[in-house]
Design a protein around this motif. Structure first.
Motif, PDB file in Angstrom:
ATOM      1  N   ILE A 127     -31.164   6.487   1.311  1.00 47.09           N
ATOM      2  CA  ILE A 127     -30.076   6.151   2.231  1.00 47.09           C
ATOM      3  C   ILE A 127     -30.019   7.211   3.330  1.00 47.09           C
ATOM      4  O   ILE A 127     -30.129   8.399   3.048  1.00 47.09           O
ATOM      5  CB  ILE A 127     -28.708   6.148   1.480  1.00 47.09           C
ATOM      6  N   GLU A 128     -29.839   6.776   4.566  1.00 48.93           N
ATOM      7  CA  GLU A 128     -29.582   7.685   5.686  1.00 48.93           C
ATOM      8  C   GLU A 128     -28.393   7.140   6.454  1.00 48.93           C
ATOM      9  O   GLU A 128     -28.370   5.953   6.809  1.00 48.93           O
ATOM     10  CB  GLU A 128     -30.785   7.768   6.629  1.00 48.93           C
ATOM     11  N   ASN A 129     -27.420   7.986   6.694  1.00 48.44           N
ATOM     12  CA  ASN A 129     -26.205   7.602   7.433  1.00 48.44           C
ATOM     13  C   ASN A 129     -25.576   6.337   6.853  1.00 48.44           C
ATOM     14  O   ASN A 129     -25.125   5.455   7.586  1.00 48.44           O
ATOM     15  CB  ASN A 129     -26.514   7.404   8.921  1.00 48.44           C
ATOM     16  N   GLY A 130     -25.574   6.240   5.531  1.00 48.32           N
ATOM     17  CA  GLY A 130     -24.934   5.117   4.856  1.00 48.32           C
ATOM     18  C   GLY A 130     -25.744   3.833   4.812  1.00 48.32           C
ATOM     19  O   GLY A 130     -25.299   2.839   4.249  1.00 48.32           O
ATOM     20  N   LYS A 131     -26.922   3.832   5.404  1.00 50.10           N
ATOM     21  CA  LYS A 131     -27.758   2.620   5.465  1.00 50.10           C
ATOM     22  C   LYS A 131     -29.014   2.792   4.618  1.00 50.10           C
ATOM     23  O   LYS A 131     -29.577   3.875   4.525  1.00 50.10           O
ATOM     24  CB  LYS A 131     -28.184   2.320   6.906  1.00 50.10           C
ATOM     25  N   LEU A 132     -29.465   1.688   4.048  1.00 53.96           N
ATOM     26  CA  LEU A 132     -30.718   1.687   3.289  1.00 53.96           C
ATOM     27  C   LEU A 132     -31.887   1.795   4.265  1.00 53.96           C
ATOM     28  O   LEU A 132     -32.011   0.977   5.176  1.00 53.96           O
ATOM     29  CB  LEU A 132     -30.830   0.396   2.479  1.00 53.96           C
ATOM     30  N   VAL A 133     -32.734   2.818   4.088  1.00 53.53           N
ATOM     31  CA  VAL A 133     -33.870   3.005   4.993  1.00 53.53           C
ATOM     32  C   VAL A 133     -35.210   2.897   4.274  1.00 53.53           C
ATOM     33  O   VAL A 133     -36.252   2.788   4.914  1.00 53.53           O
ATOM     34  CB  VAL A 133     -33.805   4.358   5.740  1.00 53.53           C
ATOM     35  N   GLY A 134     -35.187   2.952   2.941  1.00 52.76           N
ATOM     36  CA  GLY A 134     -36.443   2.866   2.224  1.00 52.76           C
ATOM     37  C   GLY A 134     -36.240   2.952   0.730  1.00 52.76           C
ATOM     38  O   GLY A 134     -35.113   3.001   0.232  1.00 52.76           O
ATOM     39  N   GLN A 135     -37.368   2.959   0.051  1.00 55.55           N
ATOM     40  CA  GLN A 135     -37.353   3.047  -1.409  1.00 55.55           C
ATOM     41  C   GLN A 135     -38.650   3.729  -1.831  1.00 55.55           C
ATOM     42  O   GLN A 135     -39.700   3.496  -1.247  1.00 55.55           O
ATOM     43  CB  GLN A 135     -37.289   1.636  -1.981  1.00 55.55           C
ATOM     44  N   ILE A 136     -38.545   4.574  -2.840  1.00 54.86           N
ATOM     45  CA  ILE A 136     -39.754   5.190  -3.388  1.00 54.86           C
ATOM     46  C   ILE A 136     -39.886   4.756  -4.836  1.00 54.86           C
ATOM     47  O   ILE A 136     -38.898   4.678  -5.565  1.00 54.86           O
ATOM     48  CB  ILE A 136     -39.766   6.727  -3.233  1.00 54.86           C
ATOM     49  N   SER A 137     -41.104   4.437  -5.208  1.00 57.97           N
ATOM     50  CA  SER A 137     -41.382   3.981  -6.563  1.00 57.97           C
ATOM     51  C   SER A 137     -42.239   5.020  -7.277  1.00 57.97           C
ATOM     52  O   SER A 137     -42.769   5.941  -6.660  1.00 57.97           O
ATOM     53  CB  SER A 137     -42.142   2.652  -6.528  1.00 57.97           C
TER      54      SER A 137
END
Length: 153
Positions: A127-137
């Motif tokens: 999360i950046e600035n309250g928004k979903l920006v990515g995911q790591i697996s």
């Protein structure tokens, strides 16, 4: 008495060392996401078609509100069968995990590996600035590790 860490002082990172390898360098930015109002059957179809094991659930503002996984969907299938309820009306928001652990995109990817081991999670949203920006697996971390092989961990 709390837990004490006995890790000694680390050497300064050398140019190109793993100290600079961040989660954001390896996270997936182009995510398959779900909406709370989607049906669980639709989620199952997408999971199978895209060959993924789960994904983040976001609202209309791209804010993370949960995660839904294959396991969540299987539990719902089992419950519907047991209670003889139709699956068509079952929504994601009723069965997603709402307390979602996230990690910082600036975290060292090898430190993220430890988070995976401690938590038993298969994925972490970023999360950046309250928004979903990515995911790591876990697979993303393994990819990073293979690129770092030959360097001192």
């Amino acid at each position: 008495m709390g837990i004490k860490s006995f890790m000694g002082r680390r050497a300064k990172p050398q140019k190109g060392s793993s100290e600079k390898i961040k989660v954001s360098d390896y996270m997936t930015r182009n995510l398959i996401t779900f909406k709370p109002e989607q049906s669980v059957l639709e989620v199952i179809e997408i999971l199978l078609k895209k060959k993924i094991s789960g994904g983040p659930v976001i609202n209309d503002k791209n804010e993370l509100v949960g995660i839904i996984s294959e396991g969540d969907c299987m539990k719902q299938l089992s419950d519907c069968r047991y209670h003889n309820h139709p699956m068509e009306d079952v929504k994601v928001e009723q069965h997603m995990i709402k307390n979602v652990d996230t990690i910082d995109g600036e975290m060292n990817v090898l430190d993220a590996a430890n988070k995976f081991l401690e938590s038993k999670h298969r994925r972490f949203p970023i999360i950046e600035n309250g928004k979903l920006v990515g995911q790591i697996s876990q697979r993303d971390v393994l990819t990073a590790a293979m690129k770092l092989k030959g360097q001192t961990w």
